[in-house]
Design a protein around this motif. Structure first.
Motif, PDB file in Angstrom:
ATOM      1  N   LEU A 144       0.749  -1.291   0.194  1.00 63.17           N
ATOM      2  CA  LEU A 144       0.015  -0.065  -0.053  1.00 63.17           C
ATOM      3  C   LEU A 144       0.832   1.200   0.049  1.00 63.17           C
ATOM      4  N   LEU A 145       1.922   1.229   0.868  1.00 69.86           N
ATOM      5  CA  LEU A 145       2.947   2.177   0.829  1.00 69.86           C
ATOM      6  C   LEU A 145       3.297   2.619  -0.538  1.00 69.86           C
ATOM      7  N   ALA A 146       3.967   1.389  -1.182  1.00 72.73           N
ATOM      8  CA  ALA A 146       4.273   1.619  -2.599  1.00 72.73           C
ATOM      9  C   ALA A 146       3.497   2.166  -3.479  1.00 72.73           C
ATOM     10  N   GLN A 147       2.059   1.704  -3.388  1.00 72.52           N
ATOM     11  CA  GLN A 147       1.079   1.987  -4.318  1.00 72.52           C
ATOM     12  C   GLN A 147       0.823   3.901  -3.923  1.00 72.52           C
ATOM     13  N   TYR A 148       0.974   4.145  -2.674  1.00 71.95           N
ATOM     14  CA  TYR A 148       0.523   5.596  -2.494  1.00 71.95           C
ATOM     15  C   TYR A 148       1.705   6.492  -2.759  1.00 71.95           C
ATOM     16  N   ASN A 149       2.947   5.923  -3.020  1.00 67.76           N
ATOM     17  CA  ASN A 149       4.003   6.681  -3.474  1.00 67.76           C
ATOM     18  C   ASN A 149       4.039   6.842  -4.847  1.00 67.76           C
ATOM     19  N   ARG A 150       3.631   5.695  -5.671  1.00 63.39           N
ATOM     20  CA  ARG A 150       3.564   5.824  -7.062  1.00 63.39           C
ATOM     21  C   ARG A 150       2.346   6.672  -7.454  1.00 63.39           C
ATOM     22  N   LEU A 151       1.086   6.500  -6.560  1.00 62.72           N
ATOM     23  CA  LEU A 151       0.053   7.585  -6.867  1.00 62.72           C
ATOM     24  C   LEU A 151       0.436   9.063  -6.630  1.00 62.72           C
TER      25      LEU A 151
END
Length: 322
Positions: free
Chosen positions: A66-73
């Motif tokens: 989720l953290l990786a997805q937030y950073n990509r987002l």
């Protein structure tokens, strides 16, 4: 297989096989089970303490994803903000300039980004700063996209009215001349012909013979057609889009108040009425109720060379005729 136990018998001087009774066997089994259970518990505790449970490890992996997805987002939202900013710049500085519309104020584009803390319900989450920052970006982009969409709707209407607007803008001279020596005064500071003092001249003066036709310089509606002190007989046309034109010192009218006129239509005749030192027409262009230099609006009448010659001649005139 259990080991067989022997016991030494000193009387017989030999080893005798030890037969365990049922109670002893039960106790031995319970001892083994207890020691095994304690060892298993210790191992489980150590494993969970240092390595976590399978569920915990699964949750940790999900959290990292989720953290990786937030950073990509966040990275993608940053790109979207740049694209949107470019669209806003084009809208304000190109599209709206072409159609002479006011740019959208930044307070409108960023409306709703302040006020009460609408993200307080996210503050107790893990990584709340990242989540709140992302939520703010999404909300701001959504609001900016909405404002930009509405702006494009208005620009679309401007495009539809383009031809009407171009026909309405005062884009020709009010009198048919090719000899620029008939320009007796340009726009700007000049010497007043009667008071001999320096005064700002709000328009351009063209001299000629009484009765010379005066033309509407753009489509519009006659909003004034009467005699005014100083101006003499005067006609005012409202062209819409913030434009009005003034024609003064006329000899007579060819229109009446409320009449619609087209560019090039004869609206009046050159005269010498009002505060005038000779037959001429005083012509003004007003944008949003402020006078502007009419010479900047003759682009439908003149070639580039003719325009340069007119500008040079108008700059050298020193005294008005009104």
């Amino acid at each position: 297989m259990a080991k067989t136990k022997y016991r030494f018998n000193p009387e017989s001087i030999s080893y005798e096989k030890v037969e365990a009774n049922f109670k002893t066997r039960i106790i031995n089994v319970l001892k083994h089970m207890a020691s095994s259970s304690v060892l298993a518990i210790v191992m489980v505790v150590v494993l969970f303490y240092f390595f976590g449970s399978p569920k915990e490890r699964s949750l940790i992996r999900e959290n990292q994803q989720l953290l990786a997805q937030y950073n990509r987002l966040n990275s993608e939202l940053g790109k979207l903000e740049n694209v949107l900013s470019d669209l806003e710049q084009r809208d304000d500085n190109i599209y709206r300039v072409i159609f002479e519309a006011e740019p959208i104020h930044s307070n409108i584009r960023k409306a709703g980004s302040g006020g009460i803390n609408q993200y307080s319900y996210l503050e107790n989450l893990d990584n709340s700063e990242l989540v709140i920052s992302t939520s703010k970006k999404i909300d701001q982009i959504a609001k900016s996209v909405y404002v930009q969409s509405k702006s494009y709707d208005s620009v679309e209407e401007m495009v539809k009215n383009k031809f009407e607007m171009l026909a309405s803008i005062p884009a020709v001279m009010p009198i048919a001349i090719k000899d620029f020596r008939r320009i007796s005064s340009g726009y700007g500071w000049r010497i007043h012909p009667i008071y001999k003092t320096r005064k700002f001249h709000d328009g351009m003066d063209f001299n000629g013979t009484i009765g010379t036709p005066i033309y509407a310089t753009g489509d519009g509606v006659i909003v004034q057609c009467n005699s005014v002190r100083g101006y003499g007989k005067k006609v005012v046309i409202d062209h819409g889009y913030g434009y009005k034109t003034v024609y003064a010192h006329l000899n007579g009218y060819n229109v009446k108040k409320g009449q619609k006129v087209r560019r090039g239509e004869v609206i009046a005749f050159l005269g010498n009425t009002g505060s005038s030192t000779g037959p001429h027409i005083h012509y003004e262009v007003r944008k949003n109720n402020r006078t502007v230099d009419p010479i900047n609006y003759y682009f439908n009448d003149l070639t580039a060379d003719e325009y340069d010659s007119m500008v040079a001649y108008a700059a050298n005139t020193g005294q008005t005729m009104d």
